[in-house]
Design a protein around this motif. Structure first.
Motif, PDB file in Angstrom:
ATOM      1  N   PRO A 158     -12.422  -1.032  30.126  1.00  0.00           N
ATOM      2  CA  PRO A 158     -13.329  -0.459  29.128  1.00  0.00           C
ATOM      3  C   PRO A 158     -12.660   0.479  28.122  1.00  0.00           C
ATOM      4  CG  PRO A 158     -13.908   0.235  31.376  1.00  0.00           C
ATOM      5  CD  PRO A 158     -12.812  -0.760  31.497  1.00  0.00           C
ATOM      6  N   HIS A 159     -11.579   1.150  28.509  1.00  0.00           N
ATOM      7  CA  HIS A 159     -10.952   2.092  27.573  1.00  0.00           C
ATOM      8  C   HIS A 159      -9.946   1.416  26.646  1.00  0.00           C
ATOM      9  CE1 HIS A 159      -8.434   1.643  31.103  1.00  0.00           C
ATOM     10  NE2 HIS A 159      -7.414   2.022  30.368  1.00  0.00           N
ATOM     11  N   MET A 160      -9.849   0.099  26.751  1.00  0.00           N
ATOM     12  CA  MET A 160      -8.873  -0.624  25.930  1.00  0.00           C
ATOM     13  C   MET A 160      -9.559  -1.452  24.846  1.00  0.00           C
ATOM     14  SD  MET A 160      -5.718  -0.191  26.843  1.00  0.00           S
ATOM     15  CE  MET A 160      -4.733   0.382  28.219  1.00  0.00           C
ATOM     16  N   GLN A 161      -8.841  -1.684  23.751  1.00  0.00           N
ATOM     17  CA  GLN A 161      -9.311  -2.618  22.739  1.00  0.00           C
ATOM     18  C   GLN A 161      -8.413  -3.844  22.761  1.00  0.00           C
ATOM     19  OE1 GLN A 161      -9.170   0.150  19.428  1.00  0.00           O
ATOM     20  NE2 GLN A 161     -11.392   0.160  19.297  1.00  0.00           N
ATOM     21  N   LEU A 162      -8.988  -4.978  22.324  1.00  0.00           N
ATOM     22  CA  LEU A 162      -8.210  -6.202  22.228  1.00  0.00           C
ATOM     23  C   LEU A 162      -7.531  -6.246  20.871  1.00  0.00           C
ATOM     24  CD1 LEU A 162     -10.171  -9.339  23.464  1.00  0.00           C
ATOM     25  CD2 LEU A 162      -7.976  -8.479  24.267  1.00  0.00           C
ATOM     26  N   ALA A 184      -4.273   2.060  17.191  1.00  0.00           N
ATOM     27  CA  ALA A 184      -3.453   1.054  16.509  1.00  0.00           C
ATOM     28  C   ALA A 184      -2.695   1.647  15.333  1.00  0.00           C
ATOM     29  CB  ALA A 184      -4.336  -0.093  16.013  1.00  0.00           C
ATOM     30  N   LEU A 185      -1.538   1.060  15.045  1.00  0.00           N
ATOM     31  CA  LEU A 185      -0.734   1.455  13.888  1.00  0.00           C
ATOM     32  C   LEU A 185      -1.191   0.631  12.684  1.00  0.00           C
ATOM     33  CD1 LEU A 185       2.796   1.433  15.530  1.00  0.00           C
ATOM     34  CD2 LEU A 185       1.723   3.396  14.435  1.00  0.00           C
ATOM     35  N   ILE A 239      -1.682 -14.761  19.942  1.00  0.00           N
ATOM     36  CA  ILE A 239      -1.306 -13.800  20.968  1.00  0.00           C
ATOM     37  C   ILE A 239      -2.370 -12.716  21.041  1.00  0.00           C
ATOM     38  CG2 ILE A 239       0.062 -12.312  19.454  1.00  0.00           C
ATOM     39  CD1 ILE A 239       2.156 -12.288  21.793  1.00  0.00           C
ATOM     40  N   ALA A 240      -2.552 -12.160  22.229  1.00  0.00           N
ATOM     41  CA  ALA A 240      -3.527 -11.078  22.373  1.00  0.00           C
ATOM     42  C   ALA A 240      -2.979 -10.044  23.341  1.00  0.00           C
ATOM     43  CB  ALA A 240      -4.859 -11.629  22.895  1.00  0.00           C
ATOM     44  N   GLY A 241      -3.390  -8.821  23.127  1.00  0.00           N
ATOM     45  CA  GLY A 241      -2.924  -7.751  24.004  1.00  0.00           C
ATOM     46  C   GLY A 241      -3.841  -6.554  23.948  1.00  0.00           C
ATOM     47  N   TYR A 242      -3.387  -5.516  24.598  1.00  0.00           N
ATOM     48  CA  TYR A 242      -4.183  -4.295  24.726  1.00  0.00           C
ATOM     49  C   TYR A 242      -3.744  -3.211  23.760  1.00  0.00           C
ATOM     50  CZ  TYR A 242      -5.481  -5.807  29.499  1.00  0.00           C
ATOM     51  OH  TYR A 242      -5.964  -6.462  30.586  1.00  0.00           O
ATOM     52  N   ASP A 283       4.182  -9.194  15.669  1.00  0.00           N
ATOM     53  CA  ASP A 283       2.905  -8.691  15.132  1.00  0.00           C
ATOM     54  C   ASP A 283       2.249  -7.695  16.095  1.00  0.00           C
ATOM     55  OD1 ASP A 283       2.729  -9.900  12.614  1.00  0.00           O
ATOM     56  OD2 ASP A 283       2.096 -11.797  13.499  1.00  0.00           O
ATOM     57  N   MET A 284       2.374  -7.975  17.377  1.00  0.00           N
ATOM     58  CA  MET A 284       1.852  -7.017  18.377  1.00  0.00           C
ATOM     59  C   MET A 284       2.631  -5.701  18.288  1.00  0.00           C
ATOM     60  SD  MET A 284      -0.573  -8.332  20.538  1.00  0.00           S
ATOM     61  CE  MET A 284      -1.388  -8.903  19.078  1.00  0.00           C
ATOM     62  N   ALA A 285       3.953  -5.817  18.117  1.00  0.00           N
ATOM     63  CA  ALA A 285       4.809  -4.627  18.001  1.00  0.00           C
ATOM     64  C   ALA A 285       4.362  -3.776  16.815  1.00  0.00           C
ATOM     65  CB  ALA A 285       6.267  -5.044  17.843  1.00  0.00           C
TER      66      ALA A 285
END
Ligand code: ADP
Ligand code: MG
Length: 322
Positions: free
Chosen positions: A38-42, A143-144, A134-137, A75-77
């Motif tokens: 819950p404390h994370m965004q996709l 976010a930057l 790709i997807a991550g937390y 892109d995630m980086a």
């Protein structure tokens, strides 16, 4: 012997070492199911590599698999995210075992390094095209962004620039460049700066990954932030290879400033964070170099010492212009 779509999926893509606890349902159903705390965004991104456009047609299958995932990781980086899963849409002209085995090897080498699980995809016949989503937390609201640069911020880049462009010049047999393995490796196997992205998440005001060349991608930060900048071209970090093989002519600067395929991070940060950045650079063994400063006057001013220089380069690769 040609193989069916289902054989290909079964043989090359379902057998993976990485099995994540947050994957409730992976390959094999109509869709994948993931658990997100819950404390994370996709955080989600997609990038496509088309043969002959994003890589030379004679690139090895293993390098194609590696690079397709690496550019997405980049892109995630750039967002400061922690990557977790990916899907793969593969369009293949033929189904040769050697090609598929090589592709899967390159792909999963990198996937294992970052503990990423392949959770689904699509396999079709057609011109060689690789799309990875790709997807991550991301911890909530950390976010930057691109839009966040402030006047007076220092502009930094990670690693070195221009190597991949030099690698491409080698492959295109531009006579004045000797073929060099470091440059080719930088072209075919980019190093996504995941750890750096996460480490600067709390201090950087804006960030982007350099895929289309420094000038074009820094330009995106400046446009989004409604800022300008001064850039010192002699401060741009270069590899030993680049220094050894190139004299400082126009083509050298074209590679460094507008070559593309660098997959380094370019970010803005308040000048009082300089020593924190030195610590991060040392911890991760990746150079972080200050190359300029954000200014409120719009436009990008390129300096050679005290002298302002003209920018003659194409502003990065653009599809649909020809
Ligand atoms: P559907 O017709 O329901 O879209 P598909 O026949 O395309 O299903 O795919 C069957 C299963 O295999 C799905 O779970 C899909 O996500 C997975 N899949 C298909 N192609 C790939 C691939 N290249 N890599 C990983 N998984 C794949
Ligand atoms: Mg499908």
């Amino acid at each position: 012997m040609p193989q069916s779509e289902f054989n290909i999926i079964e043989q090359y893509f379902t057998r993976q070492r990485v099995q994540r606890d947050d994957v409730k349902l992976g390959i094999g159903d109509d869709a994948a199911i993931l658990s997100v705390p819950p404390h994370m965004q996709l955080c989600i991104a997609i990038d496509t590599l088309v043969s002959g456009i994003h890589f030379p047609t004679n690139t090895s299958a293993e390098d194609i698999g590696y690079k397709a995932l690496a550019v997405n990781l980049s892109d995630m980086a750039a967002m400061g995210a922690e990557p977790a899963w990916f899907t793969l849409a593969l369009s293949l002209p033929t189904t040769r075992h050697e090609w598929l085995a090589g592709f899967a090897k390159g792909l999963f080498t990198l996937a294992e390094e970052y503990h990423l699980q392949l959770i689904g995809g699509d396999t079709t016949q057609g011109p060689l095209t690789v799309s990875i989503q790709i997807a991550g937390y991301l911890p909530r609201d950390t976010a930057l962004p691109r839009a966040g640069a402030r006047p007076g911020d220092s502009i930094y880049v990670s690693g070195t620039l221009g190597d991949a462009a030099l690698g491409l010049r080698c492959l295109q047999q531009v006579d004045k460049y000797t073929c060099d393995t470091h440059a080719l490796n930088r072209l075919n196997r980019p190093s996504p700066r995941i750890k750096i992205g996460q480490a600067i998440r709390d201090i950087a005001s804006a960030c982007i990954d350099i895929s289309d060349g420094l000038l074009a991608d820094l330009g995106h930060i400046l446009t989004a932030s409604q800022m300008g900048a001064r850039l010192h071209r002699n401060h741009i970090p270069l590899s030993e290879t680049m220094k050894a093989l190139c004299t400082e002519d126009e083509d050298h600067y074209a590679m460094v400033l507008a070559g593309g395929d660098d997959y380094e991070l370019c970010f803005c940060v308040s000048p009082d964070k300089a020593s924190e950045l030195d610590t991060i650079a040392a911890e991760h063994g990746v150079g972080l170099t200050r190359i300029g400063q954000v200014e409120s006057q719009p436009g990008l001013r390129l300096y050679d010492g005290e002298k302002i220089c003209k920018v003659n380069y194409q502003p990065g690769f653009e599809h649909f212009t020809g």
